[in-house]
Design an enzyme around this catalytic site. Structure first.
Site, PDB file in Angstrom:
ATOM      1  N   ASP A 132      11.238  64.760 101.821  1.00  0.00           N
ATOM      2  CA  ASP A 132      11.610  63.356 101.996  1.00  0.00           C
ATOM      3  C   ASP A 132      11.378  62.856 103.425  1.00  0.00           C
ATOM      4  O   ASP A 132      11.834  61.772 103.785  1.00  0.00           O
ATOM      5  CB  ASP A 132      13.072  63.134 101.586  1.00  0.00           C
ATOM      6  CG  ASP A 132      14.039  63.966 102.407  1.00  0.00           C
ATOM      7  OD1 ASP A 132      13.642  65.050 102.882  1.00  0.00           O
ATOM      8  OD2 ASP A 132      15.195  63.542 102.579  1.00  0.00           O
TER       9      ASP A 132
ATOM     10  N   ASP B 203       9.105  67.449 105.710  1.00  0.00           N
ATOM     11  CA  ASP B 203       9.552  68.001 104.427  1.00  0.00           C
ATOM     12  C   ASP B 203       9.416  67.013 103.274  1.00  0.00           C
ATOM     13  O   ASP B 203       8.811  65.950 103.414  1.00  0.00           O
ATOM     14  CB  ASP B 203      10.996  68.490 104.542  1.00  0.00           C
ATOM     15  CG  ASP B 203      11.991  67.353 104.602  1.00  0.00           C
ATOM     16  OD1 ASP B 203      11.613  66.270 105.090  1.00  0.00           O
ATOM     17  OD2 ASP B 203      13.147  67.514 104.160  1.00  0.00           O
TER      18      ASP B 203
ATOM     19  N   LYS C  90      18.140  61.951 110.012  1.00  0.00           N
ATOM     20  CA  LYS C  90      17.200  62.680 110.839  1.00  0.00           C
ATOM     21  C   LYS C  90      15.797  62.162 110.507  1.00  0.00           C
ATOM     22  O   LYS C  90      15.582  61.564 109.462  1.00  0.00           O
ATOM     23  CB  LYS C  90      17.321  64.176 110.642  1.00  0.00           C
ATOM     24  CG  LYS C  90      17.201  64.660 109.229  1.00  0.00           C
ATOM     25  CD  LYS C  90      17.516  66.159 109.194  1.00  0.00           C
ATOM     26  CE  LYS C  90      17.518  66.704 107.777  1.00  0.00           C
ATOM     27  NZ  LYS C  90      18.853  66.927 107.255  1.00  0.00           N
TER      28      LYS C  90
ATOM     29  N   ASP D 156      12.435  63.798 106.425  1.00  0.00           N
ATOM     30  CA  ASP D 156      13.426  63.759 107.505  1.00  0.00           C
ATOM     31  C   ASP D 156      13.438  65.030 108.363  1.00  0.00           C
ATOM     32  O   ASP D 156      14.010  65.033 109.447  1.00  0.00           O
ATOM     33  CB  ASP D 156      14.835  63.424 106.985  1.00  0.00           C
ATOM     34  CG  ASP D 156      15.358  64.420 105.971  1.00  0.00           C
ATOM     35  OD1 ASP D 156      14.596  65.336 105.586  1.00  0.00           O
ATOM     36  OD2 ASP D 156      16.528  64.275 105.569  1.00  0.00           O
ATOM     37  N   ARG D 157      12.797  66.097 107.881  1.00  0.00           N
ATOM     38  CA  ARG D 157      12.740  67.316 108.701  1.00  0.00           C
ATOM     39  C   ARG D 157      11.399  67.390 109.418  1.00  0.00           C
ATOM     40  O   ARG D 157      10.424  66.770 108.984  1.00  0.00           O
ATOM     41  CB  ARG D 157      12.872  68.559 107.834  1.00  0.00           C
ATOM     42  CG  ARG D 157      14.218  68.686 107.179  1.00  0.00           C
ATOM     43  CD  ARG D 157      14.344  70.001 106.460  1.00  0.00           C
ATOM     44  NE  ARG D 157      15.707  70.136 105.968  1.00  0.00           N
ATOM     45  CZ  ARG D 157      16.268  71.277 105.627  1.00  0.00           C
ATOM     46  NH1 ARG D 157      15.592  72.410 105.714  1.00  0.00           N
ATOM     47  NH2 ARG D 157      17.510  71.321 105.204  1.00  0.00           N
TER      48      ARG D 157
ATOM     49  N   SER E 168      15.283  66.543  99.103  1.00  0.00           N
ATOM     50  CA  SER E 168      14.809  66.952 100.425  1.00  0.00           C
ATOM     51  C   SER E 168      13.729  68.021 100.351  1.00  0.00           C
ATOM     52  O   SER E 168      12.685  67.822  99.760  1.00  0.00           O
ATOM     53  CB  SER E 168      16.003  67.423 101.258  1.00  0.00           C
ATOM     54  OG  SER E 168      15.595  67.730 102.564  1.00  0.00           O
ATOM     55  N   HIS E 169      14.016  69.186 100.902  1.00  0.00           N
ATOM     56  CA  HIS E 169      13.037  70.261 101.011  1.00  0.00           C
ATOM     57  C   HIS E 169      13.027  71.165  99.783  1.00  0.00           C
ATOM     58  O   HIS E 169      12.278  72.130  99.742  1.00  0.00           O
ATOM     59  CB  HIS E 169      13.375  71.083 102.243  1.00  0.00           C
ATOM     60  CG  HIS E 169      14.826  71.487 102.241  1.00  0.00           C
ATOM     61  ND1 HIS E 169      15.822  70.582 102.517  1.00  0.00           N
ATOM     62  CD2 HIS E 169      15.426  72.638 101.923  1.00  0.00           C
ATOM     63  CE1 HIS E 169      16.991  71.182 102.390  1.00  0.00           C
ATOM     64  NE2 HIS E 169      16.782  72.438 102.029  1.00  0.00           N
TER      65      HIS E 169
HETATM   66  C1  G1P Z   1      20.939  72.249 104.752  1.00  0.00           C
HETATM   67  C2  G1P Z   1      20.909  72.454 106.249  1.00  0.00           C
HETATM   68  C3  G1P Z   1      21.626  71.308 106.937  1.00  0.00           C
HETATM   69  C4  G1P Z   1      21.017  69.976 106.515  1.00  0.00           C
HETATM   70  C5  G1P Z   1      20.991  69.883 105.008  1.00  0.00           C
HETATM   71  C6  G1P Z   1      20.264  68.630 104.540  1.00  0.00           C
HETATM   72  O1  G1P Z   1      22.271  72.237 104.293  1.00  0.00           O
HETATM   73  O2  G1P Z   1      21.479  73.678 106.598  1.00  0.00           O
HETATM   74  O3  G1P Z   1      21.542  71.487 108.330  1.00  0.00           O
HETATM   75  O4  G1P Z   1      21.731  68.905 107.045  1.00  0.00           O
HETATM   76  O5  G1P Z   1      20.335  71.011 104.446  1.00  0.00           O
HETATM   77  O6  G1P Z   1      18.929  68.611 104.976  1.00  0.00           O
HETATM   78  P1  G1P Z   1      22.996  73.525 103.648  1.00  0.00           P
HETATM   79  O7  G1P Z   1      22.134  73.958 102.492  1.00  0.00           O
HETATM   80  O8  G1P Z   1      23.005  74.574 104.711  1.00  0.00           O
HETATM   81  O9  G1P Z   1      24.360  73.059 103.271  1.00  0.00           O
HETATM   82 ZN    ZN Z   2      14.840  66.371 103.918  1.00  0.00          ZN
END
Ligand code: G1P
Ligand code: ZN
Length: 543
Positions: free
Chosen positions: A279, A277, A376, A281-282, A113-114
């Site tokens: 991937d 982000d 998302k 999704d954000r 992801s991010h």
């Molecule tokens: C974080 C975000 C959460 C999101 C997840 C995946 O998780 O807080 O809302 O769904 O990334 O993108 P966390 O690191 O807080 O467990």
């Molecule tokens: Zn992501």
């Protein structure tokens, strides 16, 4: 072409977190590490013969190698057909879309992801089920359990797969179909939003900047925003995905998307800014010198859902994760639809959407989406805003300020204490957990605690229970302090502190969030001994 059964031994800690298994690339590069986890997936999901699976990732470092291993293991497990994004690329929302559209049994998403990418960055893998959404806990728990007892993995020795061209080929008995990563997704978006109105908006000189953050969202945004919607070339910046995201942290928030924020604050700023982000999704939504909080974005989308053709009939309900601000709750109340509160992580929304209870979902962590897929969806949110701007023809800031005037403003901020010593973080949380039951009724500065607990959730659809989902301290005026530990980090522990204050009075809507929330931040620090226990003078990141 031979299928080999290779002896292996379990690796400790292959436990999926908030969103799949995320580890340092170097951990994934250990011989057999990825193979073991993929074997645990195949052992858990059962007979795949004749079934379709979807495979793709955000293109980060190690994506190619992982795709190669997974294809050869899928072939060894008798998968009937594998749909793979060209060059191994599929954004997380696009994978969800492809799973649903092609009736697949599930899909494997390769992404962290991010989180930063590159040889020293992070990698991740996640299994999605036939609804296109992240596997629920019962499945991820089973995958983990299997990863801890397996003794072999099965893999085909075929090599030299060309995934850079669309087309179909066969490995063992499995058909591999290399697909355009954008096409199915773009078609879905065109059916949800008024592309004609958005095209007219751009034709009228409306200016936008979309920051792809050198991640997978770039090609999707370029095809749709510049291609289908006619925005001028250059509207998408950092649009070419790079294996290390150009060294950037591909998280679309005001801290990490600083380039976009600076452009949007310049005297000649475009009308609208957005980012997605690693991937895809954000999303972050930005007006001229004005960043919209994700919770407000969800609330604005819910209020105005019917401007978009795909939501003209109205929404069935909203769901938000527990730490997300309660701004959407107020909209739901006015619309007369339910608003569900769930633990953090998109996987908790799946059942609600499958059961037809909610249309829109969101998280404070720059995640917004709807029941068009089960992930998302960054670009979806951006397209919704474009559709709204095309209809209302007002600046982003005006739309949000009018929303606050009508519903009140939920001041909101998240403070992250990253890479904290794991034991210290556990102790901090354990102490708060023990303290919570005695907090109700206590007066803290100008606030009185109405309720304090360790949040747990019972899924209204299947009755499954998730405990220890964050300590919440709710004040009598609805203001909230929430603490939880991240389930996506790969270094030590990350403590997240979420602060929310509700203000009904429009005369009080002009403060900056940090000052508005300072009294709550002080209470949080005093209760949790954050600074003392983390040894930090303040959060690493504030959004
Ligand atoms: C974080 C975000 C959460 C999101 C997840 C995946 O998780 O807080 O809302 O769904 O990334 O993108 P966390 O690191 O807080 O467990
Ligand atoms: Zn992501």
């Amino acid at each position: 072409m031979t299928i080999h059964t290779v002896p292996t031994t379990p690796f400790a800690g292959q436990k999926p977190g908030t969103s799949g298994l995320r580890k340092k690339v170097t951990e994934f590069q250990q011989p057999g590490y990825l193979h073991n986890f993929v074997q645990a997936i195949f052992d858990t999901i059962g007979d795949c013969s004749g079934q379709t699976l979807v495979l793709g990732g955000d293109g980060r470092y190690f994506n190619r190698q992982a795709i190669d291993v997974i294809l050869r293991m899928a072939a060894a497990h008798g998968v009937g057909r594998m749909l793979v994004g060209r060059s191994g690329i599929l954004s997380t929302p696009a994978l969800s879309c492809v799973v649903r559209k092609h009736g697949a049994m599930g899909g494997i998403v390769l992404s962290a992801s991010h989180n930063p990418g590159g040889p020293d960055g992070d990698f991740g893998i996640k299994y999605n089920t036939s609804n296109g959404g992240p596997a629920p806990e019962r499945i991820t728990d089973a995958i983990y359990a299997q990863s801890q007892v397996l003794s072999h993995y099965r893999i085909s020795d075929i090599n030299c797969l060309n995934l850079d061209q669309d087309g179909t080929f066969v490995i063992e008995e499995m058909t591999v179909q290399v697909i355009d990563p954008v096409a199915d997704y773009a078609e879905l978006m065109a059916g949800l939003f008024d592309f004609r109105a958005i095209r007219a908006l751009f034709a009228g000189g409306f200016r936008m900047c979309f920051d792809g953050m050198s991640a997978v969202g770039g090609p999707y945004a370029t095809t749709i925003i510049e291609g289908m919607l006619g925005a001028p070339a250059g509207t998408v910046i950092n649009g070419v995905p790079l294996e290390d995201f150009g060294g950037h942290h591909p998280d679309p928030n005001p801290v990490n998307a600083a380039e976009l924020i600076a452009r949007m604050a310049a005297p000649d700023a475009p009308d609208f800014g957005a980012a997605s982000d690693g991937d895809g999704d954000r999303n972050m939504i930005v007006g001229r010198a004005f960043a919209v909080t994700p919770s407000d974005s969800l609330a604005v989308i819910a209020t105005n859902a019917t401007v978009a053709p795909g939501y003209r009939a109205g929404i069935k309900g909203i769901a938000r994760s527990m730490p997300t601000s309660t701004a959407p709750d107020r909209v739901a109340r006015e619309l007369g639809v339910p608003c569900y509160e769930t633990p953090t992580g998109w996987k908790y929304f799946g059942n609600l959407m499958d059961a037809g209870l909610v249309t829109l979902c969101g998280e404070e962590s720059y995640g917004t989406g709807s029941d068009h897929i089960r992930e998302k969806d960054g670009l979806w949110a951006v397209l919704f805003w474009l559709n709204l701007l095309a209809v209302q023809k007002k600046p982003v800031e005006t739309i949000v300020r009018e929303h606050w005037a009508r519903f009140g403003r939920n001041y909101y901020s998240r403070h992250d204490y990253e890479a904290v010593d794991a034991i210290a973080a556990q102790e901090l949380m354990a102490r708060l957990r023990a303290m919570a039951p005695s907090l109700a009724g206590q007066v803290l500065n100008q606030y009185t605690v109405a309720l304090a607990d360790d949040y747990h959730y019972t899924d209204p659809v299947d009755g499954s229970v998730s405990t220890q989902q964050g300590i919440r301290i709710i004040m009598t005026d609805g203001s909230r302090i929430v603490f939880r530990l991240s389930g996506t980090g790969t270094e030590g522990a990350t403590i997240r502190l979420y602060l929310e204050r509700y203000e009904a009075d429009p005369a009080m809507h002009g403060m900056d969030a940090a000052s508005a929330l300072a009294p709550l931040a002080d209470i949080a620090d005093a209760l949790a001994e954050l600074k003392i226990r983390t040894g930090r003078s303040g959060p690493t990141v504030t959004t």
